[in-house]
Design a protein around this motif. Structure first.
Motif, PDB file in Angstrom:
ATOM      1  N   VAL A   1     105.483  73.193  53.126  1.00 55.14           N
ATOM      2  CA  VAL A   1     105.082  74.784  52.158  1.00 55.14           C
ATOM      3  C   VAL A   1     104.201  73.964  51.768  1.00 55.14           C
ATOM      4  O   VAL A   1     103.039  74.729  50.236  1.00 55.14           O
ATOM      5  CB  VAL A   1     106.370  75.558  52.066  1.00 55.14           C
TER       6      VAL A   1
ATOM      7  N   GLY B  92      97.436  77.463  50.800  1.00 56.79           N
ATOM      8  CA  GLY B  92      97.492  78.901  52.186  1.00 56.79           C
ATOM      9  C   GLY B  92      98.566  79.196  53.068  1.00 56.79           C
ATOM     10  O   GLY B  92      98.553  77.761  53.775  1.00 56.79           O
ATOM     11  N   TYR B  93      98.295  80.206  53.537  1.00 55.50           N
ATOM     12  CA  TYR B  93      99.530  80.350  54.655  1.00 55.50           C
ATOM     13  C   TYR B  93      99.166  80.914  55.943  1.00 55.50           C
ATOM     14  O   TYR B  93      98.681  82.366  54.582  1.00 55.50           O
ATOM     15  CB  TYR B  93     101.280  80.877  54.325  1.00 55.50           C
TER      16      TYR B  93
ATOM     17  N   LEU C 249     101.224  83.585  58.340  1.00 55.51           N
ATOM     18  CA  LEU C 249     102.448  83.331  59.132  1.00 55.51           C
ATOM     19  C   LEU C 249     102.347  85.033  60.745  1.00 55.51           C
ATOM     20  O   LEU C 249     101.778  85.588  59.579  1.00 55.51           O
ATOM     21  CB  LEU C 249     102.789  84.574  57.768  1.00 55.51           C
TER      22      LEU C 249
ATOM     23  N   ARG D  21      98.950  81.237  46.298  1.00 57.08           N
ATOM     24  CA  ARG D  21      98.858  81.413  46.544  1.00 57.08           C
ATOM     25  C   ARG D  21      98.481  82.142  47.814  1.00 57.08           C
ATOM     26  O   ARG D  21      99.305  82.714  48.144  1.00 57.08           O
ATOM     27  CB  ARG D  21      99.019  79.803  47.525  1.00 57.08           C
TER      28      ARG D  21
ATOM     29  N   TYR E  69      97.703  84.345  51.605  1.00 61.88           N
ATOM     30  CA  TYR E  69      98.739  84.096  52.425  1.00 61.88           C
ATOM     31  C   TYR E  69      98.068  85.724  53.373  1.00 61.88           C
ATOM     32  O   TYR E  69      97.554  86.825  52.714  1.00 61.88           O
ATOM     33  CB  TYR E  69     100.554  84.120  52.547  1.00 61.88           C
TER      34      TYR E  69
ATOM     35  N   VAL F 164     107.110  87.638  49.858  1.00 59.95           N
ATOM     36  CA  VAL F 164     105.714  86.926  49.887  1.00 59.95           C
ATOM     37  C   VAL F 164     105.592  87.392  48.266  1.00 59.95           C
ATOM     38  O   VAL F 164     104.487  86.887  47.503  1.00 59.95           O
ATOM     39  CB  VAL F 164     104.717  86.728  50.933  1.00 59.95           C
TER      40      VAL F 164
ATOM     41  N   TRP G  93     102.519  85.083  46.547  1.00 57.22           N
ATOM     42  CA  TRP G  93     101.570  84.969  46.505  1.00 57.22           C
ATOM     43  C   TRP G  93     100.636  86.257  46.920  1.00 57.22           C
ATOM     44  O   TRP G  93     101.577  87.210  46.259  1.00 57.22           O
ATOM     45  CB  TRP G  93     102.084  84.393  48.870  1.00 57.22           C
TER      46      TRP G  93
ATOM     47  N   LYS H 113      97.825  88.231  48.499  1.00 60.74           N
ATOM     48  CA  LYS H 113      97.772  88.840  50.554  1.00 60.74           C
ATOM     49  C   LYS H 113      95.605  88.366  50.323  1.00 60.74           C
ATOM     50  O   LYS H 113      94.979  88.975  49.528  1.00 60.74           O
ATOM     51  CB  LYS H 113      97.742  89.868  50.405  1.00 60.74           C
TER      52      LYS H 113
END
Length: 150
Positions: A49, A54-55, A57, A88, A90, A111, A116, A118
């Motif tokens: 992480v 960026g993520y 999920l 960041r 996500y 989140v 984080w 969106k």
């Protein structure tokens, strides 16, 4: 080079279809300068992480909640990453046969606590993914990856 971390729990053919479409979009050859790292939710670490920009999920909805595997991921990384990953981007994809709202709400709550941002609206699919659903997953992957190129 930016890094996109895809954290997923993929226990069924339907979530596998969604995962493959997300990866395909994120790794589109027209998107350059982004390394895509894939980790199963039970294998992802705080280091993964912290090293990502960026993520994405992915989870099934189990009894109206995110999978235990994704919850375990959040339990593992929350405090070690709390101050270092704020801001960041996500995005989220969820598969369910019923009651997906609780899974989305739970992930969004966590989140939000992490700070984080969106990057795209969640993709939520009920039952067998259609061609349109698969395309939405592809677009989700591409959108988040492309957001990291700037």
């Amino acid at each position: 080079m930016s890094r996109l971390l895809i954290v997923h729990h993929t226990p069924s053919p339907h979530t596998q279809t969604m995962f493959e479409a997300v990866v395909s979009g994120a790794t589109d050859p027209e998107i350059t300068g982004v390394e895509v790292v894939r980790r199963a939710a039970l294998a992802a670490t705080a280091v993964d992480v912290l090293e990502a920009d960026g993520y994405l999920l992915g989870t099934p909805a189990n009894i109206g909640y995110m999978s235990g595997a994704l919850k375990h991921f959040f339990d593992t990384v929350y405090y070690p990453c709390l101050d270092s990953t704020r801001g960041r981007p996500y995005a989220l994809y969820v598969h369910g046969n019923q009651g997906t709202e609780g899974a989305v709400r739970a992930v969004e709550s966590i989140v939000t606590g992490l700070g984080w941002e969106k990057a795209a609206k969640p993709v939520v699919i009920m039952g067998e993914p259609s061609k349109q659903d698969t395309q939405a997953c592809w677009e989700l992957g591409a959108t988040v990856a492309a957001s990291l190129t700037g």
